[in-house]
Design an enzyme around this catalytic site. Structure first.
Site, PDB file in Angstrom:
ATOM      1  NE  ARG A 166      -3.821  -2.324   0.586  1.00 25.70           N
ATOM      2  CZ  ARG A 166      -3.730  -3.575   0.119  1.00 25.70           C
ATOM      3  NH1 ARG A 166      -2.747  -3.912  -0.709  1.00 25.70           N
ATOM      4  NH2 ARG A 166      -4.626  -4.478   0.456  1.00 25.70           N
ATOM      5  CB  SER A 240      -8.662  -1.222   4.389  1.00 24.25           C
ATOM      6  OG  SER A 240      -9.101  -2.426   3.837  1.00 24.25           O
ATOM      7  CD  GLU A 336      -5.358   0.775   2.376  1.00 22.57           C
ATOM      8  OE1 GLU A 336      -5.035  -0.242   3.018  1.00 22.57           O
ATOM      9  OE2 GLU A 336      -6.167   0.769   1.438  1.00 22.57           O
TER      10      GLU A 336
HETATM   11  P1  FAD Z   1      -8.796   8.751  -5.205  1.00 26.80           P
HETATM   12  O1  FAD Z   1      -9.479   8.468  -3.925  1.00 26.80           O
HETATM   13  O2  FAD Z   1      -9.446   9.697  -6.139  1.00 26.80           O
HETATM   14  O3  FAD Z   1      -7.313   9.248  -4.896  1.00 26.80           O
HETATM   15  C1  FAD Z   1      -6.515   8.559  -3.966  1.00 26.80           C
HETATM   16  C2  FAD Z   1      -5.149   9.235  -3.902  1.00 26.80           C
HETATM   17  O4  FAD Z   1      -4.504   9.121  -5.167  1.00 26.80           O
HETATM   18  C3  FAD Z   1      -5.242  10.732  -3.631  1.00 26.80           C
HETATM   19  O5  FAD Z   1      -4.100  11.099  -2.881  1.00 26.80           O
HETATM   20  C4  FAD Z   1      -5.193  11.353  -5.009  1.00 26.80           C
HETATM   21  O6  FAD Z   1      -4.689  12.682  -5.011  1.00 26.80           O
HETATM   22  C5  FAD Z   1      -4.246  10.412  -5.736  1.00 26.80           C
HETATM   23  N1  FAD Z   1      -4.533  10.287  -7.164  1.00 26.80           N
HETATM   24  C6  FAD Z   1      -5.663   9.837  -7.756  1.00 26.80           C
HETATM   25  N2  FAD Z   1      -5.524   9.845  -9.090  1.00 26.80           N
HETATM   26  C7  FAD Z   1      -4.285  10.319  -9.345  1.00 26.80           C
HETATM   27  C8  FAD Z   1      -3.559  10.571 -10.533  1.00 26.80           C
HETATM   28  N3  FAD Z   1      -4.065  10.348 -11.742  1.00 26.80           N
HETATM   29  N4  FAD Z   1      -2.302  11.084 -10.419  1.00 26.80           N
HETATM   30  C9  FAD Z   1      -1.761  11.335  -9.200  1.00 26.80           C
HETATM   31  N5  FAD Z   1      -2.406  11.116  -8.062  1.00 26.80           N
HETATM   32  C10 FAD Z   1      -3.647  10.617  -8.112  1.00 26.80           C
HETATM   33  N6  FAD Z   1      -7.812  -0.521  -2.282  1.00 26.80           N
HETATM   34  C11 FAD Z   1      -7.016  -1.595  -2.465  1.00 26.80           C
HETATM   35  O7  FAD Z   1      -5.787  -1.446  -2.635  1.00 26.80           O
HETATM   36  N7  FAD Z   1      -7.528  -2.848  -2.460  1.00 26.80           N
HETATM   37  C12 FAD Z   1      -8.841  -3.098  -2.298  1.00 26.80           C
HETATM   38  O8  FAD Z   1      -9.263  -4.253  -2.320  1.00 26.80           O
HETATM   39  C13 FAD Z   1      -9.712  -1.984  -2.080  1.00 26.80           C
HETATM   40  N8  FAD Z   1     -11.028  -2.164  -1.860  1.00 26.80           N
HETATM   41  C14 FAD Z   1     -11.832  -1.101  -1.625  1.00 26.80           C
HETATM   42  C15 FAD Z   1     -13.201  -1.323  -1.384  1.00 26.80           C
HETATM   43  C16 FAD Z   1     -14.046  -0.253  -1.157  1.00 26.80           C
HETATM   44  C17 FAD Z   1     -15.516  -0.507  -0.893  1.00 26.80           C
HETATM   45  C18 FAD Z   1     -13.555   1.075  -1.194  1.00 26.80           C
HETATM   46  C19 FAD Z   1     -14.465   2.235  -1.011  1.00 26.80           C
HETATM   47  C20 FAD Z   1     -12.193   1.302  -1.428  1.00 26.80           C
HETATM   48  C21 FAD Z   1     -11.323   0.222  -1.642  1.00 26.80           C
HETATM   49  N9  FAD Z   1      -9.952   0.404  -1.869  1.00 26.80           N
HETATM   50  C22 FAD Z   1      -9.140  -0.686  -2.092  1.00 26.80           C
HETATM   51  C23 FAD Z   1      -9.361   1.756  -1.843  1.00 26.80           C
HETATM   52  C24 FAD Z   1      -9.457   2.488  -3.212  1.00 26.80           C
HETATM   53  O9  FAD Z   1     -10.551   2.019  -3.964  1.00 26.80           O
HETATM   54  C25 FAD Z   1      -8.203   2.315  -4.056  1.00 26.80           C
HETATM   55  O10 FAD Z   1      -7.087   2.786  -3.357  1.00 26.80           O
HETATM   56  C26 FAD Z   1      -8.296   3.029  -5.398  1.00 26.80           C
HETATM   57  O11 FAD Z   1      -7.163   2.763  -6.176  1.00 26.80           O
HETATM   58  C27 FAD Z   1      -8.470   4.544  -5.264  1.00 26.80           C
HETATM   59  O12 FAD Z   1      -8.786   5.034  -6.541  1.00 26.80           O
HETATM   60  P2  FAD Z   1      -9.480   6.450  -6.733  1.00 26.80           P
HETATM   61  O13 FAD Z   1      -9.455   6.750  -8.181  1.00 26.80           O
HETATM   62  O14 FAD Z   1     -10.813   6.458  -6.086  1.00 26.80           O
HETATM   63  O15 FAD Z   1      -8.471   7.381  -5.953  1.00 26.80           O
HETATM   64  P1  NAP Z   2      -9.966 -10.969   4.932  1.00 25.89           P
HETATM   65  O1  NAP Z   2     -10.021 -11.978   3.848  1.00 25.89           O
HETATM   66  O2  NAP Z   2     -11.018 -10.976   6.011  1.00 25.89           O
HETATM   67  O3  NAP Z   2      -8.535 -11.014   5.623  1.00 25.89           O
HETATM   68  C1  NAP Z   2      -8.142 -10.049   6.592  1.00 25.89           C
HETATM   69  C2  NAP Z   2      -6.718  -9.626   6.331  1.00 25.89           C
HETATM   70  O4  NAP Z   2      -5.848 -10.721   6.517  1.00 25.89           O
HETATM   71  C3  NAP Z   2      -6.572  -9.152   4.914  1.00 25.89           C
HETATM   72  O5  NAP Z   2      -6.578  -7.761   4.929  1.00 25.89           O
HETATM   73  C4  NAP Z   2      -5.302  -9.808   4.412  1.00 25.89           C
HETATM   74  O6  NAP Z   2      -4.225  -8.938   4.195  1.00 25.89           O
HETATM   75  C5  NAP Z   2      -4.931 -10.826   5.449  1.00 25.89           C
HETATM   76  N1  NAP Z   2      -5.060 -12.174   4.835  1.00 25.89           N
HETATM   77  C6  NAP Z   2      -6.143 -12.982   4.836  1.00 25.89           C
HETATM   78  N2  NAP Z   2      -5.866 -14.144   4.219  1.00 25.89           N
HETATM   79  C7  NAP Z   2      -4.601 -14.076   3.801  1.00 25.89           C
HETATM   80  C8  NAP Z   2      -3.741 -14.941   3.110  1.00 25.89           C
HETATM   81  N3  NAP Z   2      -4.126 -16.163   2.726  1.00 25.89           N
HETATM   82  N4  NAP Z   2      -2.501 -14.527   2.836  1.00 25.89           N
HETATM   83  C9  NAP Z   2      -2.078 -13.316   3.218  1.00 25.89           C
HETATM   84  N5  NAP Z   2      -2.853 -12.427   3.878  1.00 25.89           N
HETATM   85  C10 NAP Z   2      -4.091 -12.802   4.181  1.00 25.89           C
HETATM   86  O7  NAP Z   2      -9.939  -9.504   4.290  1.00 25.89           O
HETATM   87  P2  NAP Z   2     -11.078  -8.628   3.621  1.00 25.89           P
HETATM   88  O8  NAP Z   2     -11.242  -7.386   4.382  1.00 25.89           O
HETATM   89  O9  NAP Z   2     -12.292  -9.447   3.295  1.00 25.89           O
HETATM   90  O10 NAP Z   2     -10.371  -8.237   2.262  1.00 25.89           O
HETATM   91  C11 NAP Z   2     -10.067  -9.196   1.286  1.00 25.89           C
HETATM   92  C12 NAP Z   2      -9.004  -8.663   0.363  1.00 25.89           C
HETATM   93  O11 NAP Z   2      -9.452  -7.451  -0.261  1.00 25.89           O
HETATM   94  C13 NAP Z   2      -7.715  -8.300   1.091  1.00 25.89           C
HETATM   95  O12 NAP Z   2      -6.620  -8.639   0.280  1.00 25.89           O
HETATM   96  C14 NAP Z   2      -7.804  -6.828   1.301  1.00 25.89           C
HETATM   97  O13 NAP Z   2      -6.538  -6.199   1.297  1.00 25.89           O
HETATM   98  C15 NAP Z   2      -8.611  -6.371   0.086  1.00 25.89           C
HETATM   99  N6  NAP Z   2      -9.400  -5.194   0.444  1.00 25.89           N
HETATM  100  C16 NAP Z   2      -8.739  -4.012   0.537  1.00 25.89           C
HETATM  101  C17 NAP Z   2      -9.423  -2.846   0.857  1.00 25.89           C
HETATM  102  C18 NAP Z   2      -8.713  -1.524   0.888  1.00 25.89           C
HETATM  103  O14 NAP Z   2      -9.373  -0.504   0.965  1.00 25.89           O
HETATM  104  N7  NAP Z   2      -7.417  -1.520   0.852  1.00 25.89           N
HETATM  105  C19 NAP Z   2     -10.792  -2.897   1.105  1.00 25.89           C
HETATM  106  C20 NAP Z   2     -11.403  -4.136   1.022  1.00 25.89           C
HETATM  107  C21 NAP Z   2     -10.705  -5.277   0.692  1.00 25.89           C
HETATM  108  P3  NAP Z   2      -4.076  -8.072   2.832  1.00 25.89           P
HETATM  109  O15 NAP Z   2      -5.002  -6.945   2.990  1.00 25.89           O
HETATM  110  O16 NAP Z   2      -2.666  -7.662   2.860  1.00 25.89           O
HETATM  111  O17 NAP Z   2      -4.424  -8.952   1.680  1.00 25.89           O
END
Ligand code: FAD
Ligand code: NAP
Length: 340
Positions: A166, A240, A336
């Site tokens: 991240r 998250s 995050e």
């Molecule tokens: P924004 O929120 O618009 O921007 C995020 C940041 O990036 C800001 O600092 C912004 O200034 C910058 N930014 C955006 N676009 C640009 C650009 N073109 N150039 C430079 N900077 C820029 N994230 C995960 O990693 N894994 C997941 O599984 C995941 N699941 C999610 C589930 C839900 C329900 C939600 C709401 C979010 C989740 N996220 C997850 C977080 C998010 O969706 C991601 O980080 C996504 O990539 C953000 O994209 P955005 O376009 O909405 O970014």
């Molecule tokens: P989950 O499956 O309930 O697991 C909880 C956490 O444990 C996860 O965040 C994951 O870390 C870790 N984990 C679980 N199983 C794993 C494995 N086999 N190996 C390594 N790490 C493991 O999580 P969840 O909330 O439902 O999310 C599922 C996936 O979607 C995750 O990968 C999570 O990162 C991603 N997600 C991200 C966001 C976001 O905003 N960043 C939001 C929703 C979901 P990791 O997160 O490092 O994978």
């Protein structure tokens, strides 16, 4: 000037938390020339630029005295191929999940586990988006970006992006300096399935899948995500809110003295990752609501806006959570989500 600029513009529809703050100026950019105009405008007003994609990883704690630019640079195409890979270039303003669906439709493998992540392609490298055992860094070739201060265009190689868990150079050292305009992917002609994540296996079994395909994996991921995560259109959230802390094995041994059931996932020989959601839940936060702010009842890692929460109230809640996890487990959670 060809871009349209609005003044004192509500950002409520442009962030998935649904926080009602105003941008001093707001515009949409569909091309490099629009971006250059927006940069020139910001310089003329002596204001900073804030780029937004889908607003799904931001928390606004105040009005934005900035020029907010919605990046809408589009386009996705195969630019080269070899025996093993398709090299696909994608405009930063493309919707991430629509790109995943295009990839699945065309049999470009590698991003099926990243299905249903909200937001735009351009934000992907910002935090090296990841889910279900796959990260953007697994398929990223390079990132094209425009420097906000010098108008220089630069192609960042995968190494130059300094991607981590991240993390990236764009979120750290170079924060606020670059507008990502295009992301170049190296996708696979022959899938290398990653289905070790327990929930995916279970879901594939439920779906009675005999022959694995990238489409089946994507469907499984979409199914799990839809059943667990709140839809921002229904309940404001940014996914998250905190990162999962990575700690040393020695720290984990101490943690086990406090709670022998804390789960862990090995990161290296020396480090493990601990699910922050578990720690937050054990501190009693899961499902809690304070005013309009809350902690989701199914996933304690997700903070939610039940109605008219203010960004600062959500930030305060996140600080209380950080403090209570620290008091109980001696682990300092990191956010995050990007705070502005
Ligand atoms: P924004 O929120 O618009 O921007 C995020 C940041 O990036 C800001 O600092 C912004 O200034 C910058 N930014 C955006 N676009 C640009 C650009 N073109 N150039 C430079 N900077 C820029 N994230 C995960 O990693 N894994 C997941 O599984 C995941 N699941 C999610 C589930 C839900 C329900 C939600 C709401 C979010 C989740 N996220 C997850 C977080 C998010 O969706 C991601 O980080 C996504 O990539 C953000 O994209 P955005 O376009 O909405 O970014
Ligand atoms: P989950 O499956 O309930 O697991 C909880 C956490 O444990 C996860 O965040 C994951 O870390 C870790 N984990 C679980 N199983 C794993 C494995 N086999 N190996 C390594 N790490 C493991 O999580 P969840 O909330 O439902 O999310 C599922 C996936 O979607 C995750 O990968 C999570 O990162 C991603 N997600 C991200 C966001 C976001 O905003 N960043 C939001 C929703 C979901 P990791 O997160 O490092 O994978």
């Amino acid at each position: 000037m060809s871009i349209e600029i609005s003044e004192n513009y509500s950002l409520r529809p442009y962030n998935t938390f649904g926080i009602d703050v105003q941008a001093r100026f707001f515009t949409r950019a569909y091309s490099h020339s629009d971006l250059n105009e927006a940069i020139a405008f910001a310089k003329s007003k002596n204001l900073e630029i804030l780029v937004l994609g889908g607003g799904s990883n931001v928390l606004f704690t105040q009005d934005q005295n900035k020029v907010v630019v919605l990046n809408r640079l589009m386009g996705k195409q195969v630019e080269q191929e070899n025996e093993n890979n398709y090299f696909v270039g994608v405009g930063a303003g493309e919707n991430w999940h629509e790109f995943v669906q295009t990839a699945i439709h065309n049999n470009w493998a590698g991003i099926e586990n990243l299905s249903l992540i909200p937001g735009c392609v351009g934000a992907g490298p910002m935090q090296n988006i990841g889910a279900y055992g796959v990260e953007l860094s697994d398929v990223l070739h390079s990132v094209e970006a425009l420097n906000i201060h010098t108008n220089e265009n630069h192609v960042f190689s995968l190494n130059e992006c300094e991607l981590g868990y991240r993390e990236s150079i764009f979120k750290r050292k170079e924060k606020g300096n670059w507008i990502i305009t295009k992301v170049n992917f190296e996708l696979l002609k022959r899938p290398r399935f990653k289905v070790e994540y327990g929930a995916i296996q279970n879901e594939l079994e439920k779906m009675n899948v005999d022959i694995l395909s990238i489409e089946a994996v994507s469907q499984a991921v979409c199914q799990i995500r839809s059943s667990k995560l709140p839809d921002p259109k229904v309940l404001g959230n940014a996914g998250s809110f905190f990162k999962n802390p990575t700690i040393t094995i020695a720290q984990y041994d101490q943690l086990k003295q406090i709670d022998e059931h804390v789960p862990f996932y090995p990161v290296s020989d020396l480090e493990v990752k601990v699910p922050a959601g578990y720690l937050i839940e054990k501190c009693g936060w899961k499902g809690k609501q304070i005013g309009s702010c809350g902690v989701h009842h199914l996933q304690a890692l997700v903070l939610v806006n039940h109605g008219n929460a203010k960004g600062i109230e959500l930030k305060n809640l996140s600080e209380e959570i950080i403090q209570s996890v620290h008091e109980k487990y001696a682990i300092k959670l990191e956010r995050e989500v990007n705070l502005y």
